[in-house]
Design a protein around this motif. Structure first.
Motif, PDB file in Angstrom:
ATOM      1  N   GLU A   1     -16.330 -29.300  17.717  1.00  0.00           N
ATOM      2  CA  GLU A   1     -15.860 -30.449  18.489  1.00  0.00           C
ATOM      3  C   GLU A   1     -16.571 -31.737  18.060  1.00  0.00           C
ATOM      4  O   GLU A   1     -15.942 -32.786  17.911  1.00  0.00           O
ATOM      5  CB  GLU A   1     -16.094 -30.182  19.977  1.00  0.00           C
ATOM      6  N   GLN A   2     -17.869 -31.640  17.866  1.00  0.00           N
ATOM      7  CA  GLN A   2     -18.619 -32.825  17.463  1.00  0.00           C
ATOM      8  C   GLN A   2     -18.192 -33.305  16.081  1.00  0.00           C
ATOM      9  O   GLN A   2     -18.059 -34.514  15.831  1.00  0.00           O
ATOM     10  CB  GLN A   2     -20.123 -32.515  17.484  1.00  0.00           C
ATOM     11  N   GLY A   3     -17.974 -32.370  15.177  1.00  0.00           N
ATOM     12  CA  GLY A   3     -17.528 -32.743  13.842  1.00  0.00           C
ATOM     13  C   GLY A   3     -16.181 -33.429  13.850  1.00  0.00           C
ATOM     14  O   GLY A   3     -15.945 -34.392  13.104  1.00  0.00           O
ATOM     15  N   THR A   4     -15.268 -32.953  14.708  1.00  0.00           N
ATOM     16  CA  THR A   4     -13.952 -33.574  14.822  1.00  0.00           C
ATOM     17  C   THR A   4     -14.060 -34.974  15.391  1.00  0.00           C
ATOM     18  O   THR A   4     -13.422 -35.911  14.905  1.00  0.00           O
ATOM     19  CB  THR A   4     -13.045 -32.710  15.708  1.00  0.00           C
ATOM     20  N   ARG A   5     -14.891 -35.141  16.405  1.00  0.00           N
ATOM     21  CA  ARG A   5     -15.020 -36.450  17.049  1.00  0.00           C
ATOM     22  C   ARG A   5     -15.657 -37.480  16.128  1.00  0.00           C
ATOM     23  O   ARG A   5     -15.287 -38.652  16.139  1.00  0.00           O
ATOM     24  CB  ARG A   5     -15.840 -36.324  18.325  1.00  0.00           C
ATOM     25  N   LEU A   6     -16.632 -37.029  15.352  1.00  0.00           N
ATOM     26  CA  LEU A   6     -17.376 -37.961  14.513  1.00  0.00           C
ATOM     27  C   LEU A   6     -16.870 -38.013  13.079  1.00  0.00           C
ATOM     28  O   LEU A   6     -17.393 -38.779  12.269  1.00  0.00           O
ATOM     29  CB  LEU A   6     -18.868 -37.581  14.512  1.00  0.00           C
ATOM     30  N   ALA A   7     -15.855 -37.201  12.757  1.00  0.00           N
ATOM     31  CA  ALA A   7     -15.346 -37.104  11.385  1.00  0.00           C
ATOM     32  C   ALA A   7     -16.481 -36.802  10.418  1.00  0.00           C
ATOM     33  O   ALA A   7     -16.580 -37.400   9.343  1.00  0.00           O
ATOM     34  CB  ALA A   7     -14.630 -38.388  10.991  1.00  0.00           C
ATOM     35  N   ASP A   8     -17.338 -35.857  10.808  1.00  0.00           N
ATOM     36  CA  ASP A   8     -18.528 -35.515  10.029  1.00  0.00           C
ATOM     37  C   ASP A   8     -18.463 -34.036   9.648  1.00  0.00           C
ATOM     38  O   ASP A   8     -18.685 -33.155  10.483  1.00  0.00           O
ATOM     39  CB  ASP A   8     -19.782 -35.801  10.859  1.00  0.00           C
ATOM     40  N   ALA A   9     -18.164 -33.782   8.376  1.00  0.00           N
ATOM     41  CA  ALA A   9     -18.001 -32.405   7.919  1.00  0.00           C
ATOM     42  C   ALA A   9     -19.296 -31.605   7.982  1.00  0.00           C
ATOM     43  O   ALA A   9     -19.272 -30.379   7.960  1.00  0.00           O
ATOM     44  CB  ALA A   9     -17.462 -32.387   6.493  1.00  0.00           C
ATOM     45  N   ALA A  10     -20.439 -32.287   8.075  1.00  0.00           N
ATOM     46  CA  ALA A  10     -21.712 -31.565   8.180  1.00  0.00           C
ATOM     47  C   ALA A  10     -21.733 -30.679   9.421  1.00  0.00           C
ATOM     48  O   ALA A  10     -22.314 -29.589   9.410  1.00  0.00           O
ATOM     49  CB  ALA A  10     -22.876 -32.550   8.211  1.00  0.00           C
ATOM     50  N   TYR A  11     -21.100 -31.142  10.486  1.00  0.00           N
ATOM     51  CA  TYR A  11     -21.034 -30.321  11.699  1.00  0.00           C
ATOM     52  C   TYR A  11     -20.173 -29.082  11.485  1.00  0.00           C
ATOM     53  O   TYR A  11     -20.417 -28.034  12.098  1.00  0.00           O
ATOM     54  CB  TYR A  11     -20.497 -31.140  12.868  1.00  0.00           C
ATOM     55  N   TYR A  12     -19.174 -29.177  10.634  1.00  0.00           N
ATOM     56  CA  TYR A  12     -18.357 -28.000  10.346  1.00  0.00           C
ATOM     57  C   TYR A  12     -19.179 -26.942   9.619  1.00  0.00           C
ATOM     58  O   TYR A  12     -19.029 -25.739   9.868  1.00  0.00           O
ATOM     59  CB  TYR A  12     -17.136 -28.388   9.511  1.00  0.00           C
ATOM     60  N   ARG A  13     -20.039 -27.384   8.706  1.00  0.00           N
ATOM     61  CA  ARG A  13     -20.892 -26.428   8.003  1.00  0.00           C
ATOM     62  C   ARG A  13     -21.849 -25.750   8.988  1.00  0.00           C
ATOM     63  O   ARG A  13     -22.083 -24.543   8.921  1.00  0.00           O
ATOM     64  CB  ARG A  13     -21.657 -27.131   6.882  1.00  0.00           C
TER      65      ARG A  13
END
Length: 322
Positions: free
Chosen positions: A90-102
């Motif tokens: 959820e955080q990665g989607t909100r911030l457009a930050d792929a690091a959270y996806y990893r």
């Protein structure tokens, strides 16, 4: 240029709509080794997680910090790893930050190593499905969500990710059937919002608007209310009613000033109304929060229409960045 801006912005509406539905949907309840967070922001986010509703960015950050701290001393708590992994998505989607996806992938894999999916770790499977949807790997999302559904067919939390996967694959009939089952198992503002999106995709826009109004009326938490009002704004925008759409976006931002989909959408609607100075302000604000490609595209077209070629080029370069 203005008509071209509006045309291209309508395309990005579809992208933005998927972001607000990408909420965490884990089942409520915590295992013996995984107590709920202490009262406060983390607890509010945990409650939203259990209800399948959006948590505010601050509360979500608090939940992530709470579970990270807990897992430092309880590394074999597979349920908290699943919660943390889904919160990262959820955080990665909100911030457009792929690091959270990893980070999400790592956390969910640990959860599944401790408690395999085929043995009943449905929460981690749902988290994997959400992660795959966020990455655009809808086939993988379908596989994980189907596995979760087969193991716990009455557990409603698998269905939102399954619906997103089917929609991503273009299997709208299957998405509709999954939506029917979700409504049978769990009826709340988030379910109504998804139903509105399904109706909209079928071209039943009046029915979609009615369902979206029900979702907005039912929503309780500010972040949930903002998501519902944003959806109403998108439906109004697609009907060619930018004034009404702006009103919905304004209302959403009153409930959640940091709801970036509403902020970007309001900028788009204001640009269509010729209120370029206000649109410029909104795009500057939203790009400070999160630099999503669709926001950069819309901002670039607005800047170009205002003769700000240098600013437009800066935004277009963001689209080409790796």
């Amino acid at each position: 240029m203005k008509s071209e801006l509006v045309k291209n912005a309508a395309i990005s509406t579809l992208v933005g709509a998927t972001l607000v539905t990408g909420v965490i949907t884990l089942a409520p309840g915590w295992g013996d080794e995984s107590p709920p967070p202490a009262p406060g922001p983390a607890a509010r986010a945990a409650a939203a997680v259990g209800a399948g509703a959006p948590a505010s960015p601050a509360d979500l950050t608090a939940l992530i910090g709470d579970r990270e701290m807990w897992l430092r001393t309880h590394p074999r708590d597979e349920e908290s790893w699943a919660v943390l992994g889904s919160a990262y998505v959820e955080q990665g989607t909100r911030l457009a930050d792929a690091a959270y996806y990893r980070r999400a992938g790592s956390a969910l894999r640990v959860s599944l190593e401790l408690f395999p999916g085929e043995q009943g770790n449905v929460d981690a499977l749902v988290g994997l499905a959400a992660l795959a949807n966020a990455r655009g790997d809808y086939a993988a999302a379908r596989t994980s969500a189907e596995s979760a559904r087969k193991q716990r067919p009455q557990r409603w939390t698998a269905y939102p990710a399954l619906i997103d996967a089917y929609n991503g694959l273009g299997d709208y009939a299957a998405a509709g059937k999954a939506m029917d089952k979700l409504q049978e198992l769990h009826e709340d503002a988030q379910t109504m919002g998804r139903a509105a999106q399904i109706l909209r995709d079928k071209g039943w826009r009046e029915d979609a608007a009615a369902m979206a109004y029900n979702a907005a009326a039912t929503a309780d938490a500010p972040a949930e209310k903002a998501a519902a009002l944003y959806r109403l704004g998108e439906l109004a925008w697609e009907r060619g009613e930018p004034v009404e759409a702006t009103g919905h976006y304004d209302a959403a931002l009153r409930f959640a000033p940091d709801h970036h989909p509403s902020l970007a959408a309001r900028g788009r609607a204001l640009a269509a109304l010729g209120r370029t100075d206000e649109a410029f302000r909104d795009y500057q604000a939203v790009l400070t929060q999160v630099a999503l490609p669709e926001y950069a595209l819309e901002a670039g077209e607005l800047y170009a229409s205002m003769g700000l070629d240098g600013d437009a080029t800066t935004q277009y370069e963001r689209l080409r960045a790796p």
